[in-house]
Scaffold this motif. Structure first.
Motif, mmCIF file in Angstrom:
data_model
loop_
_atom_site.group_PDB
_atom_site.id
_atom_site.type_symbol
_atom_site.label_atom_id
_atom_site.label_comp_id
_atom_site.label_asym_id
_atom_site.label_seq_id
_atom_site.Cartn_x
_atom_site.Cartn_y
_atom_site.Cartn_z
ATOM 1 N N GLN A 158 0.726 3.364 -4.631
ATOM 2 C CA GLN A 158 -0.136 2.182 -4.708
ATOM 3 C C GLN A 158 0.693 0.909 -4.779
ATOM 4 O O GLN A 158 1.669 0.829 -5.515
ATOM 5 N N ARG A 159 0.272 -0.096 -4.006
ATOM 6 C CA ARG A 159 0.982 -1.378 -3.980
ATOM 7 C C ARG A 159 0.749 -2.136 -5.269
ATOM 8 O O ARG A 159 -0.322 -2.128 -5.838
ATOM 9 N N ARG A 160 1.799 -2.821 -5.718
ATOM 10 C CA ARG A 160 1.727 -3.589 -6.965
ATOM 11 C C ARG A 160 2.061 -5.060 -6.756
ATOM 12 O O ARG A 160 2.294 -5.773 -7.712
ATOM 13 N N ASP A 161 2.115 -5.491 -5.506
ATOM 14 C CA ASP A 161 2.577 -6.851 -5.223
ATOM 15 C C ASP A 161 1.662 -7.570 -4.242
ATOM 16 O O ASP A 161 0.991 -6.949 -3.426
ATOM 17 N N GLY A 162 1.639 -8.875 -4.350
ATOM 18 C CA GLY A 162 0.980 -9.746 -3.386
ATOM 19 C C GLY A 162 -0.485 -9.437 -3.122
ATOM 20 O O GLY A 162 -1.188 -8.871 -3.947
ATOM 21 N N SER A 163 -0.924 -9.828 -1.928
ATOM 22 C CA SER A 163 -2.334 -9.666 -1.579
ATOM 23 C C SER A 163 -2.711 -8.206 -1.328
ATOM 24 O O SER A 163 -3.891 -7.876 -1.287
ATOM 25 N N ALA A 164 -1.728 -7.331 -1.174
ATOM 26 C CA ALA A 164 -1.997 -5.901 -0.964
ATOM 27 C C ALA A 164 -2.085 -5.138 -2.292
ATOM 28 O O ALA A 164 -2.306 -3.929 -2.295
ATOM 29 N N ARG A 165 -1.936 -5.842 -3.395
ATOM 30 C CA ARG A 165 -1.943 -5.203 -4.722
ATOM 31 C C ARG A 165 -3.191 -4.340 -4.907
ATOM 32 O O ARG A 165 -4.309 -4.756 -4.652
ATOM 33 N N GLY A 166 -2.971 -3.109 -5.387
ATOM 34 C CA GLY A 166 -4.062 -2.181 -5.633
ATOM 35 C C GLY A 166 -4.424 -1.315 -4.440
ATOM 36 O O GLY A 166 -5.194 -0.375 -4.572
ATOM 37 N N SER A 167 -3.861 -1.611 -3.286
ATOM 38 C CA SER A 167 -4.171 -0.832 -2.082
ATOM 39 C C SER A 167 -3.018 0.117 -1.761
ATOM 40 O O SER A 167 -2.006 0.146 -2.453
ATOM 41 N N TRP A 168 -3.198 0.886 -0.713
ATOM 42 C CA TRP A 168 -2.148 1.783 -0.236
ATOM 43 C C TRP A 168 -1.801 1.402 1.193
ATOM 44 O O TRP A 168 -2.684 1.075 1.995
ATOM 45 N N ASP A 169 -0.505 1.438 1.507
ATOM 46 C CA ASP A 169 -0.058 1.155 2.875
ATOM 47 C C ASP A 169 -0.488 2.298 3.790
ATOM 48 O O ASP A 169 -0.482 3.459 3.384
ATOM 49 N N PRO A 170 -0.841 1.981 5.024
ATOM 50 C CA PRO A 170 -1.223 3.031 5.975
ATOM 51 C C PRO A 170 0.018 3.758 6.504
ATOM 52 O O PRO A 170 0.489 3.506 7.609
ATOM 53 N N LEU A 171 0.533 4.664 5.684
ATOM 54 C CA LEU A 171 1.721 5.435 6.043
ATOM 55 C C LEU A 171 1.363 6.902 6.160
ATOM 56 O O LEU A 171 0.391 7.361 5.582
ATOM 57 N N GLY A 172 2.171 7.640 6.873
ATOM 58 C CA GLY A 172 1.979 9.079 6.990
ATOM 59 C C GLY A 172 1.201 9.442 8.238
ATOM 60 O O GLY A 172 0.718 8.588 8.981
ATOM 61 N N GLN A 173 1.071 10.755 8.422
ATOM 62 C CA GLN A 173 0.395 11.272 9.594
ATOM 63 C C GLN A 173 -1.050 10.795 9.632
ATOM 64 O O GLN A 173 -1.739 10.797 8.619
ATOM 65 N N TYR A 174 -1.511 10.391 10.791
ATOM 66 C CA TYR A 174 -2.868 9.895 11.063
ATOM 67 C C TYR A 174 -3.130 8.507 10.494
ATOM 68 O O TYR A 174 -4.153 7.914 10.788
ATOM 69 N N SER A 175 -2.258 7.956 9.669
ATOM 70 C CA SER A 175 -2.573 6.744 8.923
ATOM 71 C C SER A 175 -2.401 5.453 9.710
ATOM 72 O O SER A 175 -3.118 4.493 9.469
ATOM 73 N N SER A 176 -1.461 5.400 10.625
ATOM 74 C CA SER A 176 -1.214 4.136 11.323
ATOM 75 C C SER A 176 -2.429 3.704 12.138
ATOM 76 O O SER A 176 -2.708 2.519 12.257
#
Length: 142
Positions: free
Chosen positions: A100-118
């Motif tokens: 889970q992101r802890r910084d900036g405007s993405a705080r609280g979200s998850w980056d779209p990483l991994g298989q199928y995520s992009s």
């Protein structure tokens, strides 16, 4: 024909069986549960530059990060319960908290990483991660 089975397919099939009430009478249930839960989730991803078949250098994701598969495994195991569920959910919580992101405007979200995520994007991946974390409350065992 031409279909390649994946862990995500196996997990979604088992989750579907769980929700239609056919999990208890599955003769291969233990083997199926083991097959989808034997690789506990780990938020681990790295990138490697590789050569594509046309000679271009491309950035490839390396790691066992498959939120789509994790989601269906979580649904199936939440309905199944037992030691498989306990071990899975403990590892899942640790993996999701780490990612889970802890910084900036993405705080609280998850980056779209991994298989199928992009192709899914940040909103979808964040939604699926939240749904996994609330699975014990949302999908109690019958």
């Amino acid at each position: 024909k031409g279909y390649t089975p994946t862990r995500a397919n196996a997990a979604s099939a088992l989750a579907a069986r769980a929700f239609i009430g056919r999990l208890a009478d599955a003769p291969l249930l233990d083997a199926q549960v083991k097959a989808i839960s034997d690789r506990p989730p780990r938020w681990s991803i790295s990138f490697k530059v590789v050569k594509a078949s046309d000679g271009r250098e491309v950035r490839a994701q390396i790691g066992n990060l498959v939120p789509y598969q994790w989601y269906y495994t979580t649904l199936a195991l939440a309905r199944h319960g037992g030691a498989s569920w306990s071990g899975w959910f403990e590892a899942l919580q640790a993996a999701l908290v780490k990612g889970q992101r802890r910084d900036g405007s993405a705080r609280g979200s998850w980056d779209p990483l991994g298989q199928y995520s992009s192709s899914a994007g940040r909103v979808f991946i964040t939604g699926i991660c939240v749904l996994m974390l609330e699975a014990p409350c949302r999908y109690p065992r019958p």
